[in-house]
Enzyme design. Structure first.
Site, short mmCIF file in Angstrom:
data_model
loop_
_atom_site.label_atom_id
_atom_site.label_comp_id
_atom_site.label_asym_id
_atom_site.label_seq_id
_atom_site.Cartn_x
_atom_site.Cartn_y
_atom_site.Cartn_z
N GLN A 82 -49.69 -10.75 -27.40
CA GLN A 82 -50.32 -9.51 -26.96
C GLN A 82 -51.76 -9.77 -26.55
OE1 GLN A 82 -50.80 -6.73 -30.16
NE2 GLN A 82 -51.88 -5.22 -28.91
N HIS A 137 -57.52 -13.86 -23.55
CA HIS A 137 -57.16 -12.45 -23.68
C HIS A 137 -57.23 -11.90 -25.10
CE1 HIS A 137 -52.54 -13.14 -24.40
NE2 HIS A 137 -53.27 -14.09 -24.96
N HIS A 138 -57.55 -12.73 -26.09
CA HIS A 138 -57.72 -12.22 -27.46
C HIS A 138 -59.16 -11.83 -27.76
CE1 HIS A 138 -53.64 -13.17 -28.34
NE2 HIS A 138 -53.81 -14.48 -28.25
N CYS A 139 -60.08 -12.15 -26.87
CA CYS A 139 -61.48 -11.82 -27.10
C CYS A 139 -61.81 -10.47 -26.47
CB CYS A 139 -62.39 -12.90 -26.51
SG CYS A 139 -64.15 -12.64 -26.88
N ASN A 180 -54.68 -8.46 -26.83
CA ASN A 180 -55.40 -7.40 -27.55
C ASN A 180 -56.87 -7.30 -27.20
OD1 ASN A 180 -55.59 -9.95 -28.94
ND2 ASN A 180 -56.46 -8.85 -30.70
#
Length: 347
Positions: free
Chosen positions: A199, A158-160, A201
């Site tokens: 988060q 989920h950070h990509c 992001n």
């Protein structure tokens, strides 16, 4: 809504790109909508131990499920490796080309020594497992539409975002899964429930301003990535303080998930079920017990499935060795509670 059957990709106008049918599967009656293959696991001459992430946790999750006689390799779904052409639905060629430089992959995975190795090795030993897991998330989304639920034992990067990796996340699997379901299966609205300690992001940047994707994110607001720009993509945001325990956390999850489902009616939920909320996690810095994580997953599945919304779960972060057992025990609990049955969802 268009037909959600796995055999009926959305019809398309002449000249429109044909879907990547090889990414999808027709589930047999004796197969679980659980996605995994041994290629998920990362082994890189021991250098994977330089990162706190357990790079073999996915295999340990599967082994525990196998030891409890829930699954075997023959009755789960094994994904193919996603290609650059298929990744390009979301990722621009410039970003994919940047992964041909070991220095860039070292920065994304936060393992500096990776930059010292030829990129052919980095592709095979680091990025290839990510590509299998990314395909697994796309398949899990498709299977959820077919069966009502699915679990990818990996994924949750989920950070990509489309044009930038980071935080051990090289491919935007959640964004890709949603974009593929929009394109090929006719869904009109999706929800991301992100309960990793960090988060999300990446997908938040990708879907900022997109009213067809609703994002609920509950995370520790004082740790990485602290991405203010990405917060514009969150529809329901709850920032936790340090070392929140079971009682406060579970109450927050139930309230926020229930509120999100009352506010927005998706055709599909992607559930990012990170276990870095576990007490003692060096990066999540929360204090939820293993039992609390199992209860959290049960609450999410109960609330989503009670509304007859398909849900695809991905496992995301978790930086302690015992998280593999917790994930497996949570899946077993969901099965025992009747929330992930074998039978096919009716259309």
């Amino acid at each position: 809504m268009g037909c959600l059957c796995s055999l009926c990709p959305k019809s398309r106008q002449e000249g429109e790109r044909i879907p990547s049918r090889r990414l999808y599967v027709e589930l047999r009656k004796d197969q679980w909508p659980i996605v995994y293959c041994p290629s998920y696991n990362i082994s890189f001459c021991g250098l994977e131990n330089c990162h706190p992430f357990d790079s073999k946790k996915w295999g340990r999750v599967f082994k525990t499920l196998q030891d409890h006689s829930m699954v075997k390799m023959e009755n789960i779904v094994q994904p193919v490796e996603i290609s650059n052409a298929e990744l390009s639905l979301v990722h621009p060629v410039e970003y994919l080309d940047s992964l041909n430089w070991s220095f860039n992959v070292a920065a994304i995975t936060e393992v500096p020594f990776v930059c010292c190795f030829p990129n052919c090795l980095v592709q095979r030993l680091v990025l290839r497992p990510f590509r299998f897991q990314t395909a697994g998330t796309i398949i899990a989304a498709q299977l959820a539409l077919q069966r009502g639920w699915a679990i990818n034992i990996g994924g949750g990067f989920h950070h990509c975002s489309a044009d930038k990796g980071g935080g051990f996340c090289a491919y935007a699997d959640i964004t890709l899964a949603i974009r593929y379901m929009f394109r090929d299966y006719g869904i009109k609205a999706a929800m991301i429930i992100d309960l990793d300690a960090h988060q999300g992001n990446g997908h938040e940047r990708d879907f900022t301003g997109d009213s067809s994707v609703f994002i609920l994110d509950i995370y520790n607001g004082s740790i990485y990535p602290r991405d203010s720009r990405a917060k514009a993509g969150i529809h329901r945001k709850y920032e936790l303080g340090f070392y929140v325990g079971d009682e406060e956390y579970l109450s927050t999850v139930e309230t926020q998930v229930r509120g999100a489902l009352n506010e927005f009616q998706p055709d599909l939920v992607i559930y990012n079920a990170g276990t870095d909320i576990l007490d003692g996690d060096p990066l999540g810095m929360l204090s939820v017990t293993g039992e609390g994580i199992i209860r959290r997953d049960e609450v999410v599945f109960q609330l989503v499935r009670s509304k007859k919304i398909p849900i695809a779960m991905v496992t995301s972060g978790g930086y302690q060795r015992q998280t593999a057992d917790i994930i497996a025990n949570s899946i077993l609990n969901l099965h025992h509670k009747g929330l992930i049955p074998m039978e096919t969802k009716g259309h």
